[in-house]
Design an enzyme around this catalytic site. Structure first.
Site, short mmCIF file in Angstrom:
data_model
loop_
_atom_site.label_atom_id
_atom_site.label_comp_id
_atom_site.label_asym_id
_atom_site.label_seq_id
_atom_site.Cartn_x
_atom_site.Cartn_y
_atom_site.Cartn_z
N GLY A 77 -3.81 -5.91 18.87
CA GLY A 77 -2.40 -6.60 18.63
C GLY A 77 -2.41 -7.80 17.66
O GLY A 77 -1.33 -8.44 17.88
N ASP A 121 -5.77 -0.21 5.75
CA ASP A 121 -6.47 -0.60 7.11
C ASP A 121 -7.89 0.13 6.99
O ASP A 121 -9.15 -0.31 7.23
CB ASP A 121 -5.86 -0.38 8.17
CG ASP A 121 -4.63 -1.70 8.10
OD1 ASP A 121 -4.47 -2.48 7.33
OD2 ASP A 121 -3.76 -1.52 8.88
N TYR A 159 8.70 -1.87 10.86
CA TYR A 159 7.59 -1.50 9.68
C TYR A 159 8.38 -0.15 9.11
O TYR A 159 8.26 -0.28 7.90
CB TYR A 159 6.24 -1.20 10.43
CG TYR A 159 5.52 -0.94 9.23
CD1 TYR A 159 4.43 -1.83 8.91
CD2 TYR A 159 5.25 0.59 8.98
CE1 TYR A 159 3.31 -1.39 7.84
CE2 TYR A 159 4.15 0.85 7.81
CZ TYR A 159 3.46 -0.05 7.58
OH TYR A 159 2.39 0.41 6.40
N SER A 165 -13.80 3.68 27.27
CA SER A 165 -13.53 2.48 26.62
C SER A 165 -13.69 1.22 27.47
O SER A 165 -13.33 1.30 28.66
CB SER A 165 -11.94 2.32 26.44
OG SER A 165 -11.42 1.08 26.03
N GLU A 200 -3.64 8.65 12.01
CA GLU A 200 -2.75 7.75 12.44
C GLU A 200 -1.33 8.06 12.20
O GLU A 200 -0.42 8.07 13.12
CB GLU A 200 -2.94 6.25 11.84
CG GLU A 200 -2.26 5.38 12.23
CD GLU A 200 -2.98 3.77 12.38
OE1 GLU A 200 -4.12 3.87 12.44
OE2 GLU A 200 -2.21 2.87 12.67
N ASP A 212 0.92 -1.25 0.18
CA ASP A 212 0.04 -0.20 0.08
C ASP A 212 1.02 1.34 0.02
O ASP A 212 0.60 2.29 -0.88
CB ASP A 212 -1.14 -0.07 1.12
CG ASP A 212 -0.70 -0.14 2.62
OD1 ASP A 212 0.60 -0.26 2.62
OD2 ASP A 212 -1.33 -0.01 3.55
C1 GLA Z 1 -0.11 -2.56 8.42
C2 GLA Z 1 -0.50 -1.13 7.85
C3 GLA Z 1 -0.83 -1.22 6.61
C4 GLA Z 1 -0.15 -2.12 5.65
C5 GLA Z 1 -0.02 -3.58 6.16
C6 GLA Z 1 1.10 -4.51 5.68
O1 GLA Z 1 -1.30 -3.25 8.63
O2 GLA Z 1 -1.04 -0.43 8.87
O3 GLA Z 1 -1.03 0.21 5.99
O4 GLA Z 1 1.00 -1.50 5.44
O5 GLA Z 1 0.56 -3.26 7.49
O6 GLA Z 1 0.47 -4.67 4.21
#
Ligand code: GLA
Length: 389
Positions: A128, A178, A230, A73, A166, A42
């Site tokens: 998580g 997402d 990441y 919450s 985010e 993405d």
């Molecule tokens: C997480 C991130 C997404 C994407 C995935 C890997 O879920 O939030 O934007 O990069 O990892 O595909």
């Protein structure tokens, strides 16, 4: 594991009533997601194919006269409150409240008159587990505020706004997948998203009619160093695109992969590029098969995606590799880790009749290696954000 609690919508409403002493004005739901295929594509402007889960986060909400926001919450039992000053300074609200404050921030940044609000949040999306509990929280709050304020924000513009919350308020450099999945998915379909143009196609994904099921197996692997890893993968991909002189790795055609690899200086960069370019092609091939109604034929692509994440992108961990191997040995048509990596969930495409056997095989493989028992679930492609009443 059976969940004996009342339905999540009831829990959000009851929570609202208990905390604020009155009924909410409305309830808004946003689902978790699994990504069928297209991982770490993405933010490279490429292609993804997620679908929404039947597990949802619900925000029960009502307007509040002044410019303040109060959120309860169910998960932590906490109530967090903040005003316009905290919203205006990204990072001021921390923890889970940051996702809520981030949405208010992003709406205000985009020029919307966001109403003050009281909210109560309940969720069935496990935290998580790589099923996008954070995007579900953002989307449930966003749709609640858009509706309560009568804001003019078309559905197709909402994912980008939630992603800004985010990226800029919470500080996680994630892509657009997402938020798009939780907001734009449709029941019975996978969402084919071009992450550059944000064009979508709802691709029919009728597992039941095909006699198939998707098992989502939570590996319960502890997420170690996830954020740093990441961000490092993302930075590596951006560096590689710059070296190749393209705006993003999406612009390297699969047919020119070998030529592109030959121009790169080191093996690590070559592996990143190979994963992204081949993964984009696997998404396109999967979509072509689904359009032709050939669901059972996508298995090989799912398994190849896992191998690419394990061997090239280096984002799997032994727990997810174990689950994939055990599922395939027990007869799954295909299996792969889904989501950002370093733990989280594995999905397996199975004949409906084999679902229990494959789930049991994964559980025994975990027991044999002394790993915490995984949680397998059978899931169906569900709907995106919904106003419930
Ligand atoms: C997480 C991130 C997404 C994407 C995935 C890997 O879920 O939030 O934007 O990069 O990892 O595909």
């Amino acid at each position: 594991m059976t969940d004996h609690r009342p339905d999540v919508t009831r829990r959000a409403s009851t929570g609202f009533q208990t905390v604020y002493g009155e009924a909410p004005a409305g309830r808004w739901a946003a689902p978790g997601r699994v990504n069928l295929i297209g991982e770490h594509t993405d933010y490279n402007d490429g292609f993804v194919l997620p679908f929404a889960l039947p597990l949802r986060t619900v925000a029960a909400a009502a307007p509040q006269a002044d410019d303040t926001w109060t959120v309860w919450s169910e998960l932590t039992g906490e109530t967090v409150g903040f005003g316009a000053d905290e919203v205006a300074a990204p990072g001021r609200v921390t923890g889970w409240g940051a996702y809520v404050a981030g949405v208010v921030w992003a709406l205000r940044e985009a020029g919307h008159q966001v109403p003050g609000a009281r909210l109560a949040i309940a969720s069935d999306v496990p935290l998580g587990a790589g099923l996008s509990s954070s995007a579900a929280l953002e989307a449930a709050v966003l749709t609640a505020l858009v509706d309560l304020g009568g804001l003019s924000l078309p559905t197709e513009d909402q994912p980008r706004l939630a992603q800004r919350a985010e990226n800029h308020y919470v500080g996680a450099p994630t892509g657009i997948m997402d938020q798009s999945a939780t907001i734009r998915c449709r029941a019975g379909h996978a969402l084919f998203l071009d992450c550059r143009s944000e064009q979508v196609e709802h691709v029919p994904f009728d597992l039941i009619r095909a006699g198939l099921a998707i098992l989502v197996i939570d590996s319960h692997a502890p997420h170690r160093h996830v954020d740093g890893e990441y961000a490092a993968r993302r930075a590596g991909c951006e560096r590689a695109a710059a070296l190749l002189g393209v705006p993003a790795l999406r612009d390297v055609p699969a047919g020119e992969l070998d030529t592109a690899l030959a121009r790169l200086p080191d093996d690590e960069t070559r592996r990143l590029v190979r994963h992204v370019v081949t993964e984009d092609q696997r998404v396109l091939d999967t979509v072509a098969l689904l359009r032709g109604g050939r669901i059972r034929h996508i298995g090989g692509l799912l398994t190849a995606s896992h191998a690419s994440m394990r061997d090239d992108f280096a984002i799997t961990v032994p727990e997810v590799d174990t689950a994939v191997e055990a599922a395939l040995t027990a007869g799954a048509l295909g299996a792969r880790m889904t989501g950002g990596g370093f733990g989280g969930c594995v999905l397996a495409l199975v004949e409906t009749a084999d679902a229990d056997r494959v789930a049991a095989a994964v559980t025994s493989a975990y027991a044999a290696r002394g790993l915490t028992a995984p949680t397998p679930r059978t899931v169906t492609p569900s709907t995106g954000t919904t106003r419930l009443n």
